[in-house]
Scaffold this motif. Structure first.
Motif, PDB file in Angstrom:
ATOM      1  N   ASN A  87       0.801  -1.233   0.000  1.00  0.00           N
ATOM      2  CA  ASN A  87       0.000   0.000   0.000  1.00  0.00           C
ATOM      3  C   ASN A  87       0.832   1.281   0.000  1.00  0.00           C
ATOM      4  O   ASN A  87       0.519   2.229   0.735  1.00  0.00           O
ATOM      5  CB  ASN A  87      -0.948   0.046   1.223  1.00  0.00           C
ATOM      6  N   ILE A  88       1.861   1.348  -0.827  1.00  0.00           N
ATOM      7  CA  ILE A  88       2.649   2.593  -0.884  1.00  0.00           C
ATOM      8  C   ILE A  88       1.834   3.656  -1.632  1.00  0.00           C
ATOM      9  O   ILE A  88       1.311   3.401  -2.728  1.00  0.00           O
ATOM     10  CB  ILE A  88       4.008   2.374  -1.584  1.00  0.00           C
ATOM     11  N   VAL A  89       1.728   4.806  -1.002  1.00  0.00           N
ATOM     12  CA  VAL A  89       0.969   5.920  -1.597  1.00  0.00           C
ATOM     13  C   VAL A  89       1.849   7.168  -1.559  1.00  0.00           C
ATOM     14  O   VAL A  89       2.470   7.466  -0.531  1.00  0.00           O
ATOM     15  CB  VAL A  89      -0.339   6.182  -0.798  1.00  0.00           C
ATOM     16  N   LYS A  90       1.896   7.874  -2.690  1.00  0.00           N
ATOM     17  CA  LYS A  90       2.609   9.160  -2.677  1.00  0.00           C
ATOM     18  C   LYS A  90       1.610  10.233  -2.265  1.00  0.00           C
ATOM     19  O   LYS A  90       0.674  10.556  -3.005  1.00  0.00           O
ATOM     20  CB  LYS A  90       3.191   9.469  -4.062  1.00  0.00           C
ATOM     21  N   PHE A  96       5.786   9.757   1.325  1.00  0.00           N
ATOM     22  CA  PHE A  96       5.143   8.503   0.939  1.00  0.00           C
ATOM     23  C   PHE A  96       4.659   7.805   2.204  1.00  0.00           C
ATOM     24  O   PHE A  96       5.362   7.821   3.223  1.00  0.00           O
ATOM     25  CB  PHE A  96       6.141   7.567   0.240  1.00  0.00           C
ATOM     26  N   THR A  97       3.484   7.212   2.136  1.00  0.00           N
ATOM     27  CA  THR A  97       3.040   6.375   3.257  1.00  0.00           C
ATOM     28  C   THR A  97       3.016   4.927   2.770  1.00  0.00           C
ATOM     29  O   THR A  97       2.844   4.661   1.574  1.00  0.00           O
ATOM     30  CB  THR A  97       1.644   6.774   3.758  1.00  0.00           C
ATOM     31  N   PRO A 371       0.488   6.568  -6.958  1.00  0.00           N
ATOM     32  CA  PRO A 371       0.174   6.047  -8.284  1.00  0.00           C
ATOM     33  C   PRO A 371       0.804   4.664  -8.481  1.00  0.00           C
ATOM     34  O   PRO A 371       1.667   4.275  -7.702  1.00  0.00           O
ATOM     35  CB  PRO A 371       0.817   7.085  -9.213  1.00  0.00           C
ATOM     36  N   VAL A 372       0.384   3.967  -9.514  1.00  0.00           N
ATOM     37  CA  VAL A 372       0.953   2.631  -9.747  1.00  0.00           C
ATOM     38  C   VAL A 372       2.319   2.768 -10.429  1.00  0.00           C
ATOM     39  O   VAL A 372       2.563   3.732 -11.152  1.00  0.00           O
ATOM     40  CB  VAL A 372       0.023   1.734 -10.599  1.00  0.00           C
TER      41      VAL A 372
END
Lengths: 430, 92
Positions: A87-90, A96-97, A371-372
């Motif tokens: 679940n990496i999210v920018k 980044f979380t 994003p992916v």
């Protein structure tokens, strides 16, 4: 599942192989706080399992283990082994979380001394994945002798819950109450160093891997050539005979559209040439033949290394093996077209080594929620500026190191990790 | 008064059951181990000799014999005159 408080670091390095360790050390030396997450039980990746490296024939473990020790002991690096990131999210620039999932070893890592008393008492034997199924291991085990951290792990799927390990542990380290632990993370940049996968040769039915026990992979041969080998010598897995006529089949699962991997794996030619030379040292009376389309000796010292093998008596045959059949005595008949003579030939060998290719690690794609991360046409992490800034990906602040971006050898992986760490430092600083 | 320490194995046993595959695997290992060790009681033998005596497949003997060697029950002996097969013996 247990939840823990959020952790915050400058850089998240995903993968603890040679590239991940190199990137982490570089950043840590620049005083950045790094978290390194490795999904396996030990750092060192695939390199730590190798015998020697080409073309210098230096001991692989002698290079890897100091690097691993340096990584583990560095005050700016926090390491999580047997853990995964998801679940990496920018969220914004330099933020980044992610979620870190620490899987249970059922052993208290702070208490375990790696004495292996529990391993001696464990009554269960299953195939040892770290010796590529050539020998058995216990259900409670230290992954391999130079594993770091040297801590036992309980294979709960194969454990019979007899409790002997807990009974004999002198430091009470066994803890069957452990569960998955989820830890929220915040980082400023990410380095993907998830490495590669090896081609599964059971896909090529005509080579009989799995069915013919004397057809082995190059990684199985690699394990037979290390000092901590599964057998007492280089032996055939079928009957323990010392082989004296060994064949290598190059491009098994690479440069092959029929198995969905049309590209060159870059390392198979040279690791086969390396193993052939090591085999001639281990078995001086043996004959070693290499069946190939061609030999790609493109790197520094590679051509000389190939010529050295020719000089030692390794035979190179130009032609792709079409089929392997097994004789009653375990010997194998290779049917191939000799391209230079234009003839179909059948030759007998007593051991066949498949020089398996490398494939992209699908894990890299699954790490990101938003994003992916984009992949190239061969499913490796896409390098958006291969010439000017090779570590760049489609996400600013996310960099790729080592074989996550494509097949490459060890020096190139280390070089690539150096570039990724430099780009990461530059991104955080500016 | 001494209090009895709780073993964590008792806690996991309430949540997990051992798979049939794991039980079968243990049974098979014990059976093969017994056959190999018994075969080596009289003298050192090669893998084909052990396989012939125990009627186990050659690759099964190789796998379990090497595992027993790894965990210290068996040690390597001499190689035969043809330089083909090592013999293995019980570790005393």
């Amino acid at each position: 599942m247990e939840q823990q408080n959020e952790l915050s670091f400058d850089t998240l390095v995903i993968g603890g192989g040679i590239a991940g360790s190199e990137a982490a050390i570089n950043l840590a030396n620049l005083n950045y706080k790094v978290i390194l997450v490795e999904k396996d039980l030990s750092l060192g990746g695939k390199m730590i399992h190798l015998s020697k490296v080409f073309p210098t024939l230096d001991c692989a473990a002698c290079i890897t283990t100091p690097k691993v020790s340096e990584t583990i002991r560095h005050p700016n690096i926090t390491i999580y082994t047997y853990s995964e990131v998801k679940n990496i999210v920018k969220v914004s620039e330099k933020k980044f979380t992610a979620t870190l999932v620490k899987k249970p070893r059922y052993v208290n890592e702070d208490l375990c001394t790696g004495c292996q008393e529990c391993e001696d008492k464990c009554p269960v034997v299953v195939k040892d994945q770290f010796q590529y199924d050539l020998v058995g291991r216990k259900a409670v085990y230290v992954p391999f002798s130079i594993a770091n951290p040297r801590v036992v792990n309980i294979d709960i799927e194969n454990c019979i819950l007899c409790g002997l390990c807990e009974k004999v542990c002198p430091v009470d380290a066994i803890d069957f109450t452990q569960e998955d632990v989820e830890i929220p993370l915040t980082v400023k940049s990410v380095i993907i160093a998830t490495g590669f996968e090896l081609f599964d040769p059971t896909q090529i039915l005509r080579y009989g891997f799995g069915k013919f026990k004397n057809v082995v992979t190059a990684m199985q041969m690699e394990r037979q050539l290390v000092p901590t080998r599964p057998y007492n010598s280089v032996l055939r897995p079928k009957d323990g005979k010392m082989p004296d006529n060994i064949a290598y089949i190059l491009c098994t699962g690479s440069r092959d559209e029929t198995v969905g991997n049309p590209i060159c794996s870059q390392i198979c030619c040279m690791y086969s040439v390396k193993q052939a030379q090591l085999l001639l040292g281990a078995l001086p009376m043996a004959d070693v033949s290499i069946y190939c389309m061609d030999i790609r000796a493109f790197g520094k010292g590679f051509c000389e290394f190939y010529q050295q093998a020719v000089g030692m008596g390794v035979e190179f045959h130009k032609g792709r093996v079409a089929k392997i059949t097994e004789k009653e005595n375990g010997n194998l008949i290779l049917r191939y077209e000799d391209i230079e003579e234009g003839k179909i030939k059948e030759v007998e060998h007593d051991l066949v080594v498949l020089s398996i290719g490398v494939l992209p690690n699908p894990d890299a794609k699954l790490l990101f929620d938003s994003p992916v991360i984009e992949s190239d046409e061969f499913n490796y992490v896409k390098q958006t500026d291969e010439l000017l800034c090779p570590p760049d990906t489609n996400i600013k602040g996310v960099f790729v190191a080592g074989t996550s971006s494509g097949p490459m050898d060890i020096p190139d992986s280390i070089l690539s990790a150096g570039a990724a760490s430099a780009c990461s430092a530059n991104y955080i600083r500016n | 008064m001494e209090t009895k320490k709780i073993k964590t194995i008792d806690i996991i046993k309430e949540k997990r059951t051992v798979s049939a595959e794991a039980k079968q695997n243990l049974k098979e290992y014990n059976k093969i181990k017994k056959l190999i060790l018994k075969s080596l009681e009289s003298e050192a033998k090669t893998i084909p000799q052990i396989a012939a005596e125990t009627e186990l497949p050659l690759d099964v003997v190789t796998f379990y014999l090497m595992t027993l060697r790894r965990y210290g029950s068996i040690e390597t002996g001499e190689i035969d005159d043809m330089d083909e097969y090592f013999s293995y013996k019980l570790k005393k």
